[in-house]
Design an enzyme around this catalytic site. Sequence first.
Site, PDB file in Angstrom:
ATOM      1  N   GLY A 172       0.829  -1.198   0.000  1.00 48.50           N
ATOM      2  CA  GLY A 172       0.000   0.000   0.000  1.00 48.50           C
ATOM      3  C   GLY A 172       0.862   1.246   0.000  1.00 48.50           C
ATOM      4  N   GLN A 231       3.085  10.094   1.271  1.00 50.23           N
ATOM      5  CA  GLN A 231       4.375   9.404   1.356  1.00 50.23           C
ATOM      6  C   GLN A 231       5.291   9.745   0.179  1.00 50.23           C
ATOM      7  OE1 GLN A 231       2.364   5.379   2.091  1.00 50.23           O
ATOM      8  NE2 GLN A 231       4.296   5.135   3.160  1.00 50.23           N
ATOM      9  N   CYS A 279       5.602  -0.398   6.854  1.00 47.88           N
ATOM     10  CA  CYS A 279       5.292   0.814   6.096  1.00 47.88           C
ATOM     11  C   CYS A 279       6.534   1.232   5.332  1.00 47.88           C
ATOM     12  CB  CYS A 279       4.866   1.916   7.074  1.00 47.88           C
ATOM     13  SG  CYS A 279       4.430   3.458   6.274  1.00 47.88           S
ATOM     14  N   LEU A 280       6.353   1.611   4.070  1.00 45.16           N
ATOM     15  CA  LEU A 280       7.505   2.029   3.275  1.00 45.16           C
ATOM     16  C   LEU A 280       8.158   3.290   3.844  1.00 45.16           C
ATOM     17  CD1 LEU A 280       6.180   1.338  -0.348  1.00 45.16           C
ATOM     18  CD2 LEU A 280       7.711  -0.064   1.053  1.00 45.16           C
ATOM     19  N   HIS A 319      -4.781   1.583   7.378  1.00 50.37           N
ATOM     20  CA  HIS A 319      -3.393   2.062   7.486  1.00 50.37           C
ATOM     21  C   HIS A 319      -3.145   3.201   6.489  1.00 50.37           C
ATOM     22  CE1 HIS A 319       1.149   1.205   7.711  1.00 50.37           C
ATOM     23  NE2 HIS A 319       1.029   2.001   6.657  1.00 50.37           N
ATOM     24  N   GLU A 320      -3.602   3.009   5.243  1.00 49.24           N
ATOM     25  CA  GLU A 320      -3.348   4.027   4.205  1.00 49.24           C
ATOM     26  C   GLU A 320      -4.174   5.297   4.452  1.00 49.24           C
ATOM     27  OE1 GLU A 320      -0.792   3.562   2.524  1.00 49.24           O
ATOM     28  OE2 GLU A 320      -0.629   1.430   2.944  1.00 49.24           O
ATOM     29  N   HIS A 346      -2.553   7.569   6.835  1.00 47.15           N
ATOM     30  CA  HIS A 346      -1.508   8.425   6.252  1.00 47.15           C
ATOM     31  C   HIS A 346      -2.091   9.761   5.793  1.00 47.15           C
ATOM     32  CE1 HIS A 346       2.208   6.136   6.098  1.00 47.15           C
ATOM     33  NE2 HIS A 346       1.598   5.066   5.605  1.00 47.15           N
TER      34      HIS A 346
HETATM   35 NI    NI Z   1       2.357   3.140   5.473  1.00 46.90          NI
END
Ligand code: NI
Length: 175
Positions: free
Chosen positions: A46, A51, A94-95, A136-137, A140
């Site tokens: 995701g 991000q 998470c990236l 989660h997304e 963000h």
């Molecule tokens: Ni993330």
Amino acid sequence: MALLSVITAPDARLKAKSLPVDGVDGEVRALMDNMLETMYSAPGVGLAAPQVGVHSRVIVIDIAEKDATPEPFRLANPEIDWASEETILCEEGCLSVPEYFAEVSRAQSIRLRYLDYDGKDRELEPEGKLAACIQHEIDHLDGVLFIDYLSVLKRRIILRKLIKARKLQAQKIPA
Ligand code: NI
């Protein structure tokens, strides 16, 4: 399509709230495509627009297994209008928080509305891993990272290690 660079924590851009898009035009579609390509190449399951430094309410997701047929989701203005009381614990990564994983409690199922790739109003009722990933997304988009659910101490340790790793990276002399 192009690969975008992913911002890692700690960074003020990850804490900012993102704004809804007016609609899904060519620019938003290009953003979705580039985000998806960036996510696949990472690899990740995701990615949210903030991000990659864009504060628009756009997320992409694909939780399909590595060798399975891809099942990409491109969502604009996702909005959860119902969440189950039942929760699940999922191991999340998470990236923007590379190499750290932790269990987070999320609603087991949710209902959301969003605009799809064609700008059409859609509804989705995901459960389990997909529901957790979408939560989660969407977090963000509101400036929330999964490590914000951990204890202050744990979060501090993780952020300190990320700062250290970033400094080491900066010191590396290009070959
Ligand atoms: Ni993330």
